[in-house]
Design a protein around this motif. Structure first.
Motif, PDB file in Angstrom:
ATOM      1  N   UNK A  12       0.750  -1.286   0.046  1.00  0.00           N
ATOM      2  CA  UNK A  12       0.052   0.051  -0.183  1.00  0.00           C
ATOM      3  C   UNK A  12       0.839   1.339  -0.064  1.00  0.00           C
ATOM      4  N   UNK A  13       0.291   2.360  -0.212  1.00  0.00           N
ATOM      5  CA  UNK A  13       0.833   3.662  -0.262  1.00  0.00           C
ATOM      6  C   UNK A  13       0.017   4.814   0.408  1.00  0.00           C
ATOM      7  N   UNK A  58       4.678   0.515   1.437  1.00  0.00           N
ATOM      8  CA  UNK A  58       5.045  -0.696   2.208  1.00  0.00           C
ATOM      9  C   UNK A  58       4.663  -1.922   1.692  1.00  0.00           C
ATOM     10  N   UNK A  59       5.170  -2.730   1.953  1.00  0.00           N
ATOM     11  CA  UNK A  59       5.025  -4.234   1.455  1.00  0.00           C
ATOM     12  C   UNK A  59       5.082  -5.329   2.657  1.00  0.00           C
ATOM     13  N   UNK A  60       4.037  -5.833   2.955  1.00  0.00           N
ATOM     14  CA  UNK A  60       3.733  -6.403   4.067  1.00  0.00           C
ATOM     15  C   UNK A  60       4.315  -7.914   4.252  1.00  0.00           C
ATOM     16  N   UNK A  61       4.581  -8.432   5.201  1.00  0.00           N
ATOM     17  CA  UNK A  61       4.898  -9.753   5.610  1.00  0.00           C
ATOM     18  C   UNK A  61       4.164  -9.749   6.814  1.00  0.00           C
ATOM     19  N   UNK A  70      -0.607  -2.110   5.236  1.00  0.00           N
ATOM     20  CA  UNK A  70      -0.126  -0.739   5.648  1.00  0.00           C
ATOM     21  C   UNK A  70      -0.328   0.044   4.502  1.00  0.00           C
ATOM     22  N   UNK A  71      -0.366   1.398   4.439  1.00  0.00           N
ATOM     23  CA  UNK A  71      -0.277   2.333   5.465  1.00  0.00           C
ATOM     24  C   UNK A  71      -1.614   2.065   6.507  1.00  0.00           C
ATOM     25  N   UNK A  72      -1.499   2.323   7.746  1.00  0.00           N
ATOM     26  CA  UNK A  72      -2.612   2.426   8.627  1.00  0.00           C
ATOM     27  C   UNK A  72      -2.940   4.034   9.067  1.00  0.00           C
TER      28      UNK A  72
END
Ligand code: F6R
Length: 587
Positions: free
Chosen positions: A10-11, A48-51, A63-65
């Motif tokens: 996300x951005x 963000x790239x999430x793990x 994310x972002x939150x």
């Protein structure tokens, strides 16, 4: 940075002054598809790239939150240990959460702490949070600014050429397409970035400008942090892996552990009559160590099955049986089938899984996450070490529900806490191990031997070697050699022997005599201070002393390095061995 995790992305940026967030489940391509054709005019932003560590990989958990007022956006790597306490306090104050992610807490805490100064709000928030973070924050209230901070998770500042601005990222790899000039932030530091300048502070004090460094890696090297292969990088992370697997789970004063994912099944754990572990490959060997741990320290009967066999088993299970699946990926088809089979037969199923939200984690009633980040190399190394640490924690939990004394539990947990330092000592011997590897790289057969808890480590050492170097290798219980395999031994056979100073030390020593008498070439893993083993072995790798039940966690590290360096000598494609896949989703 896709290699760091790939379950959602996300951005956040400002679109005509308004905070805009776009996020998407799945691979990065899903996000770029949504963004394609759109134009934004924003001079700051977050990505963000999430793990996943908490909450499944969904759009909401990506994310972002943002906070309730949609004024602050955050991205976070790491884990908030006091999540439950902070979340319930924020909820009481009227904050509404839209995800299951622990990271969302940052957005709400910053909202609560904001009184006209973003840096102050972030600093106050960091005082309230326990855990690890690499954090990035932007706010519509101060739209010319990025604030970032780190503790226990990496963070790098990139300086763009010609004063074009700055980047901040959790990995230098992300910088390289844009700049090679970077400043590494230290633990406990916070950086405030505006268009023209940045300033680093440490708690309350503003620090002097730090010299930047020029990175001379290319992109592929940077993803591996300069290591030639992911496998070596992952082995080198193992000291940290022990810390991460224990983080927030040990209650040192009570001589107990707290495993959040098992809270709901504590009564079933207390009344369990039998445990069956199911897993494949390396994870299966972790289970076999779990069997020794739980049978010897807890007194519960344990069986270990290959998941691929258990799925067809006609065993009788009942409500007193708990079936525990161990899987790094959480997607191994055989392991999944074994869980489904166990459920059908009426057993409670638990998982020990690294990939959050994976099929095994969803299909088991409860479980424990490893929390050690993505494992990229096909050969499993750091996940195995983490599986062993988690099994020790589970053993303490089950033991304290039964016969284990507080003092014994304290002793085990204290020593577990010493392992990161001891693993570092072993990793420092990599050159010694590389020399041994050079000497034996041309061998065509290996035997690995060990007894008790270290017999499964012998199996794992052999598996590591065969899968990445294509050398035939077998693991045996040391006492079993004389019942057949000893016939193979001659001066061409290296025998890797696990011989810590434990309760079977003398017995294993006799087994080494038998090998030596047949001219086998012994490479031994012994305890620092041992004087007898070197009389028999060609080479000895000395390991720090630890409790007998923890020796597997130390012993496996040099075996992984040995396999790695032998494969390297032989010019094998280490991270992607022939015929294998990281996640085996077929039967
Ligand atoms: C060996 C290896 C495999 C896996 C096995 C199970 O280095 O990686 O043997 O351990 O395929 O995989 P997971 O743990 O993902 O279920």
């Amino acid at each position: 940075m896709e290699y760091r995790g790939y379950d959602s992305s996300g951005i956040a940026l400002f679109d005509q002054g308004k905070l805009t967030v776009v996020k998407k489940q799945g691979k990065l391509g899903n996000l770029t598809a949504v963004l394609s054709g759109k134009e934004f005019n924003s001079t700051v932003g977050l990505g963000h790239i999430r793990w996943a560590t908490h909450g499944e990989p969904t759009d909401q958990n990506a994310h972002p939150h943002v906070d309730c007022g949609h004024k602050f956006a955050i991205v976070h790597n790491g884990i908030i240990e006091n999540m439950a306490e902070l979340k319930s306090r924020l909820k009481r104050d009227g904050h509404v959460f839209t995800s299951q992610s622990d990271s969302e807490i940052f957005a709400h805490l910053i909202e609560k702490n904001y009184h006209g100064n973003l840096v102050q709000a972030v600093k106050q928030t960091l005082l309230e949070v326990k855990g690890a973070y690499g954090l990035g924050v932007i706010s519509a209230a101060e739209p010319d600014k990025i604030v970032a901070a780190r503790l226990g998770s990496p963070l790098v500042l990139g300086i763009l050429p010609e004063q074009e601005g700055f980047l901040v990222a959790s990995d230098v790899a992300a910088m390289l397409p844009f700049t090679k000039e970077v400043v590494y932030l230290e633990d406990g530091e916070l950086v405030e970035i505006t268009g023209e300048q940045y300033s680093i502070s440490n708690g309350k004090t503003r620090l002097d400008k730090r010299d930047s460094q020029t990175v001379d890696w290319d992109l592929a090297e940077a993803e591996k942090e300069g290591y030639e292969h992911f496998m070596l990088k992952e082995i080198m992370e193992e000291s940290k892996v022990v810390v991460e697997s224990m983080r927030g789970r040990v209650l040192p004063d009570e001589g107990n552990v707290k495993l959040g994912g098992l809270i709901d099944v504590m009564p079933q754990l207390a009344s369990a009559k039998r445990i069956i572990f199911v897993a494949c490959g390396t994870a299966h060997y972790a289970c076999r160590i779990g069997e020794y741990l739980i049978e010897s320290q807890v007194g519960l009967p344990v069986e270990v099955e290959y998941a691929s066999e258990f799925r067809y088993s006609e065993a009788t299970l009942d409500q007193g049986t708990i079936v525990i699946a161990i899987s790094q990926s959480g997607e191994t088809a055989d392991t999944l089938a074994a869980i489904r089979h166990a459920k059908k037969l009426g057993a409670l199923t638990l998982g020990i899984v690294n990939v959050v939200g994976s099929s095994v984690s969803r299909e088991t009633t409860a479980g424990i996450y490893n929390h050690v980040g993505p494992e990229i190399s096909v050969a499993s190394t750091k996940a195995f070490v983490s599986q062993l640490v988690i099994l020790v924690l589970l053993m303490v939990l089950l033991g304290r529900q039964r016969r284990m004394t507080v003092d014994r539990a304290k002793e085990i947990l204290r020593e577990l806490g010493q392992l990161p330092g001891k693993i570092k000592e072993i990793l420092q011997q990599q050159e010694v191990i590389q020399e041994i590897a050079k000497r034996y790289a041309a061998s065509t057969n290996f035997i690995f031997i060990g007894r008790k808890l270290n017999y499964p480590i012998a199996l794992e050492g052999a598996l590591k070697l065969k899968e990445i170097s294509y050398i035939h290798a077998e693991g045996y219980p040391a006492g079993e050699l004389k019942h057949g395999p000893l016939a193979l031994i001659d001066q061409t056979w290296p025998v890797v022997a696990l011989i810590p100073q434990d309760s079977v030390y003398e017995k294993t020593l006799s087994n080494l005599q038998e090998v030596k008498a047949r001219q086998g070439k012994i490479i031994a893993l012994a305890t620092v201070g041992d004087t007898q083993v070197k009389e028999l072995a060609e080479q000895v790798i000395y390991l720090p002393k630890t409790l007998e039940i923890l020796t597997p966690i130390l012993n496996v590290v040099p075996l992984q390095l040995l396999a790695y360096y032998i494969a390297k000598e032989r010019g094998c494609p280490i991270d992607q061995p022939r015929n294998l896949a990281k996640s085996v989703t077929v039967e």
